[in-house]
Design a protein around this motif. Structure first.
Motif, PDB file in Angstrom:
ATOM      1  N   THR A   4       2.905  -2.170  -9.865  1.00  0.00           N
ATOM      2  CA  THR A   4       1.805  -2.879  -9.215  1.00  0.00           C
ATOM      3  C   THR A   4       2.179  -3.101  -7.758  1.00  0.00           C
ATOM      4  O   THR A   4       3.281  -3.584  -7.458  1.00  0.00           O
ATOM      5  CB  THR A   4       1.532  -4.222  -9.898  1.00  0.00           C
ATOM      6  N   TYR A  16      -9.537   3.270  -2.651  1.00  0.00           N
ATOM      7  CA  TYR A  16      -9.984   2.631  -3.881  1.00  0.00           C
ATOM      8  C   TYR A  16     -10.797   3.621  -4.707  1.00  0.00           C
ATOM      9  O   TYR A  16     -11.442   4.517  -4.170  1.00  0.00           O
ATOM     10  CB  TYR A  16     -10.840   1.395  -3.559  1.00  0.00           C
ATOM     11  N   TYR A  17     -10.748   3.447  -6.034  1.00  0.00           N
ATOM     12  CA  TYR A  17     -11.553   4.219  -6.992  1.00  0.00           C
ATOM     13  C   TYR A  17     -11.240   5.713  -6.958  1.00  0.00           C
ATOM     14  O   TYR A  17     -12.117   6.552  -7.166  1.00  0.00           O
ATOM     15  CB  TYR A  17     -13.053   3.998  -6.760  1.00  0.00           C
ATOM     16  N   ASN A  73       0.799  -1.236   0.000  1.00  0.00           N
ATOM     17  CA  ASN A  73       0.000   0.000   0.000  1.00  0.00           C
ATOM     18  C   ASN A  73       0.827   1.279   0.000  1.00  0.00           C
ATOM     19  O   ASN A  73       0.285   2.353   0.232  1.00  0.00           O
ATOM     20  CB  ASN A  73      -0.967   0.017   1.188  1.00  0.00           C
ATOM     21  N   CYS A 121      -2.322  -8.603  -1.430  1.00  0.00           N
ATOM     22  CA  CYS A 121      -3.150  -8.183  -0.308  1.00  0.00           C
ATOM     23  C   CYS A 121      -3.018  -9.144   0.860  1.00  0.00           C
ATOM     24  O   CYS A 121      -2.790 -10.346   0.673  1.00  0.00           O
ATOM     25  CB  CYS A 121      -4.620  -8.153  -0.727  1.00  0.00           C
ATOM     26  N   TYR A 142      -0.730   0.895 -10.892  1.00  0.00           N
ATOM     27  CA  TYR A 142      -0.757   2.354 -10.821  1.00  0.00           C
ATOM     28  C   TYR A 142       0.107   2.934 -11.928  1.00  0.00           C
ATOM     29  O   TYR A 142       1.179   2.403 -12.239  1.00  0.00           O
ATOM     30  CB  TYR A 142      -0.257   2.848  -9.458  1.00  0.00           C
ATOM     31  N   ALA A 155      -4.113   0.888  -2.906  1.00  0.00           N
ATOM     32  CA  ALA A 155      -4.788  -0.399  -2.830  1.00  0.00           C
ATOM     33  C   ALA A 155      -3.792  -1.512  -3.122  1.00  0.00           C
ATOM     34  O   ALA A 155      -2.893  -1.361  -3.960  1.00  0.00           O
ATOM     35  CB  ALA A 155      -5.943  -0.449  -3.825  1.00  0.00           C
ATOM     36  N   CYS A 156      -3.934  -2.634  -2.428  1.00  0.00           N
ATOM     37  CA  CYS A 156      -3.004  -3.746  -2.628  1.00  0.00           C
ATOM     38  C   CYS A 156      -3.272  -4.451  -3.962  1.00  0.00           C
ATOM     39  O   CYS A 156      -4.377  -4.387  -4.515  1.00  0.00           O
ATOM     40  CB  CYS A 156      -3.125  -4.738  -1.480  1.00  0.00           C
ATOM     41  N   ASN A 157      -2.210  -5.093  -4.472  1.00  0.00           N
ATOM     42  CA  ASN A 157      -2.296  -5.898  -5.699  1.00  0.00           C
ATOM     43  C   ASN A 157      -2.990  -5.144  -6.826  1.00  0.00           C
ATOM     44  O   ASN A 157      -3.840  -5.680  -7.530  1.00  0.00           O
ATOM     45  CB  ASN A 157      -3.028  -7.215  -5.415  1.00  0.00           C
ATOM     46  N   SER A 158      -2.633  -3.874  -6.971  1.00  0.00           N
ATOM     47  CA  SER A 158      -3.299  -3.019  -7.959  1.00  0.00           C
ATOM     48  C   SER A 158      -2.271  -2.287  -8.807  1.00  0.00           C
ATOM     49  O   SER A 158      -1.224  -1.861  -8.309  1.00  0.00           O
ATOM     50  CB  SER A 158      -4.193  -1.988  -7.257  1.00  0.00           C
ATOM     51  N   SER A 173     -13.091  -6.218  -4.685  1.00  0.00           N
ATOM     52  CA  SER A 173     -12.580  -6.977  -5.828  1.00  0.00           C
ATOM     53  C   SER A 173     -13.287  -6.643  -7.132  1.00  0.00           C
ATOM     54  O   SER A 173     -12.759  -6.897  -8.211  1.00  0.00           O
ATOM     55  CB  SER A 173     -12.702  -8.484  -5.562  1.00  0.00           C
ATOM     56  N   SER A 174     -14.498  -6.086  -7.048  1.00  0.00           N
ATOM     57  CA  SER A 174     -15.205  -5.694  -8.265  1.00  0.00           C
ATOM     58  C   SER A 174     -16.222  -4.619  -7.927  1.00  0.00           C
ATOM     59  O   SER A 174     -16.680  -4.508  -6.786  1.00  0.00           O
ATOM     60  CB  SER A 174     -15.915  -6.896  -8.901  1.00  0.00           C
TER      61      SER A 174
END
Length: 676
Positions: free
Chosen positions: A342, A630-631, A272, A346, A319, A314-317, A354-355
């Motif tokens: 990335t 997130y988002y 993070n 997480c 950028y 956010a983890c495992n995301s 997740s979605s």
């Protein structure tokens, strides 16, 4: 036994009912000031005897010169009867000097023995007070110190009448970085002492009551400021906000942007965080900051240096980031090179979003959401249209009615929170908080599954203003209704235990204070500026999200009787008697509204920050882990987040149609977020 010196700061008020038969908004009222909440020198707060009021009493140190000092307010200059409640379990008189504003007005007042330390007596004397704030000090005059002091009661003229609404503001002498704001004078039965100037709900300046203009400096060129004025008197009464004026500063004469920053690089990527560094930019005048961005969404602004650790990722995301430089005129450089990375995997505890998918569209400022007991549909309020909708899990929505008597404030008022009675299957009760002509109300209506009927007021007298109306409703595991109220742009109300504003309230479903409330009133906690998010965790503990003014937004763990600091504290502070938040954010990164708890993780919707914060609770402890976002910037202003019953899912709504978002009516959406 006397103790070592302790310093305690704070102020507690308990207003008795005003005497009747007086006019002009000025009444005679006894005001209680608890000693344990005053300034104490060479004494300590104790509870080892019985019969005291409040939360304790002051045990003076056995020394000449030990004292307790109270800050009291008077509507106008004059005399007041001051009654000191004390106990003296010795056989020796313990005289004290009583001073006002540093001048002794009653020397060596006798406080003779009482039957024992559990027996309380009173001493009353008349003292002069000035209009506004006065300091009354009770100082021991012998080596025995003072008696145990429970409280003082001040019977003085109390001004209860607010100033009139200031006249419509206007702007003149508009420049690149400043302007002069003028307005029509307010009137007051005693006198206007100050005008507070607000920009979109945040106080940015004030002027004396004798003035009707203020020069505002430090503004940004070519920027529109949405300004209102509120009048204030010496007793702390505040007017309704003036009409609004939009004033736009002139474009800057400096049109040369800084040069593009040098090479941007990354290091030490975690789940993070990431460390960033870049080459310095230059400018014909000065670089004032660097913005870390994804496309045009700003993740962080750095005002000093050319490196930073970017947190909250956010983890495992993936950028993709760049950096731009800005100067004081608002000129922005070309971006640096782009870096792509990335974050690491997480942690599994609590799950992560997740979605996300659109559940329903076509909304205009959906403000409150609350599930019906069947877990298949929820009621949703729209703030400015006062409409109430039933929304199913499949996304089908049906209007079930409107809430009567609701009005807007051209700001943050209107139809706000909604809650469904835990016994809805049998009584069909639902509850709303809304702004009305005289203030904010908590009301009850009947919803039979098809339509709303039977409007009933449960609680009114919650002051309103253009901003800071609070409005969230939630039922606790105890079956009582919890209500968040803003301080109506009157900060002193947050510390007044007898005001309903700036509080978390706890009440029964028929509109009475809930049994066991800490002060025997509706008030459950105090010291709040504009609380908007309420949610209970798996242990039944209440968490709350709160707007700051210009420094820090807050996530608080609410406990009965606790004081959360506003306006003395914004964010964390070291003031005795005030409770620090469990997490804070810069206001540009949050401006929080609704919160929800899923799998021991708090999710916080953010308006100005345009992101959903994930804040894990550390097991069953009273602390939280690292917040992640997130988002960011993807869906705009996020208002309400609600757990879906029986599923690891959230409903998340936008309010991009409000006066800060400026989107067209019908542009808001409600999303479904899956946690895994």
């Amino acid at each position: 036994m006397k103790r070592d010196r302790v310093l305690v700061w704070g102020l507690s008020l308990a207003l008795a009912a005003p005497l009747t038969g007086l006019t002009g908004g000025v009444a005679r009222a006894a005001t209680d000031y608890q000693a344990e909440d005053a300034h104490i020198s060479q004494g300590t707060v104790a509870t080892n005897h019985t019969g005291y009021t409040g939360t304790g009493f002051v045990d003076y140190t056995n020394i000449k010169g030990s004292y307790v000092e109270f800050t009291v307010n008077a509507a106008s200059a004059g005399t007041a009867a001051v009654t000191l409640r004390y106990a003296n379990g010795t056989s020796t008189d313990r005289p004290m000097d009583i001073s006002v504003g540093g001048t002794v007005v009653a020397p060596a007042v006798s406080f003779p023995a009482t039957a024992d330390w559990n027996t309380w007596a009173t001493r009353t004397l008349t003292v002069p007070l000035t209009a506004g704030s006065d300091k009354i000090r009770a100082t021991a005059t012998t080596a025995d110190g003072g008696p145990n002091l429970d409280r003082i009661s001040v019977d003085a003229a109390t001004d209860t009448q607010a100033p009139t609404r200031p006249g419509r503001p206007g702007c003149s002498d508009i420049g690149e970085n400043g302007l002069t704001l003028g307005w029509g004078a307010s009137t007051d039965n005693v006198g206007v002492t100050a005008y507070d100037i607000y920009e979109h709900g945040n106080k940015i300046g004030e002027a004396p009551g004798s003035s009707t203009s203020k020069t505002l400096t430090g503004l940004t060129p070519n920027t529109t400021y949405n300004l209102t004025v509120i009048a204030r008197d010496a007793a702390g009464n505040t007017s309704q906000a003036s009409p609004v004026v939009d004033c736009t500063t002139k474009p800057s004469s400096d049109t040369t942007p800084p040069t593009a920053p040098g090479i941007l690089s990354t290091a030490d990527i975690t789940s993070n965080t990431v460390d960033l560094g870049w080459g310095a930019s230059t400018d014909d005048r000065a670089v004032v900051g660097y913005d870390i961005r994804s496309d045009t969404t700003v993740y962080k602004t750095v005002t000093s240096g050319t490196s930073t650790t970017l947190t909250g990722l956010a983890c495992n995301s993936p950028y993709t980031l760049n950096v731009v430089a800005r100067d004081a005129a608002g000129n922005v450089s070309q971006p640096s090179n782009t870096v792509t990375f990335t974050t690491k995997a997480c942690a599994t505890d609590g799950g992560v979003p997740s979605s996300i998918a659109t559940l329903s569209s076509g909304w205009t400022i959906p403000w409150g959401t609350y599930w019906l007991p069947d877990g298949q549909s929820a009621l949703v309020t729209e703030r400015d249209d006062f409409r109430v909708w039933k929304l199913t899990k499949s996304g089908t929505r049906t209007q079930v009615g409107t809430v009567p008597n609701a009005v807007t404030t051209n700001g943050e008022g209107g139809l706000l929170g909604v809650a469904v009675d835990p016994k809805w299957d049998t009584n069909h009760y639902v509850y709303f908080m809304h702004t009305a002509s005289e203030g904010n109300r908590v009301v009850r209506m009947t919803y039979d599954g098809t339509q709303l009927t039977d409007y009933k007021i449960l609680l009114q007298g919650i002051k309103k203003n253009r901003y800071h109306n609070g409005g969230r409703l939630a039922f606790g595991p105890d079956g009582y209704l919890y209500v968040s109220t803003g301080e109506a742009q009157t900060p002193d109300l947050a510390q007044d235990k007898n005001s309903l504003n700036g509080k978390i309230l706890r009440m029964t479903t028929d509109g009475k204070p809930a049994p066991g409330n800490p002060f025997g009133t509706y008030v459950y906690s105090l010291g709040h500026r504009n609380p908007q998010g309420l949610a209970f965790d798996r242990n039944g503990r209440l968490w709350e999200a709160e707007f700051g003014n210009s420094s820090k937004d807050e996530l608080n763990l609410i406990k009965p009787g606790a004081n959360y600091g506003w306006p003395t504290c914004e964010g964390s502070c070291s003031v005795a008697g005030m409770t620090n938040p469990k997490a804070t954010w810069n206001v540009s990164e949050a401006s929080p509204s609704g919160i929800a708890v899923v799998r021991n993780v708090i999710y916080m919707a953010s308006l100005r920050g345009e992101r959903l914060w994930r804040i894990p609770i550390n097991g069953d402890n009273e602390s939280v882990g690292t917040p992640t976002a997130y988002y960011v910037g993807t869906y705009g202003r996020l208002r309400t987040v609600t757990k879906v019953p029986g599923a690891d899912q959230l409903w998340l709504s936008t309010t991009n149609c409000d006066n800060n978002g400026g989107a067209a009516d019908g542009s808001d959406k409600i999303f479904k977020v899956t946690i895994s």
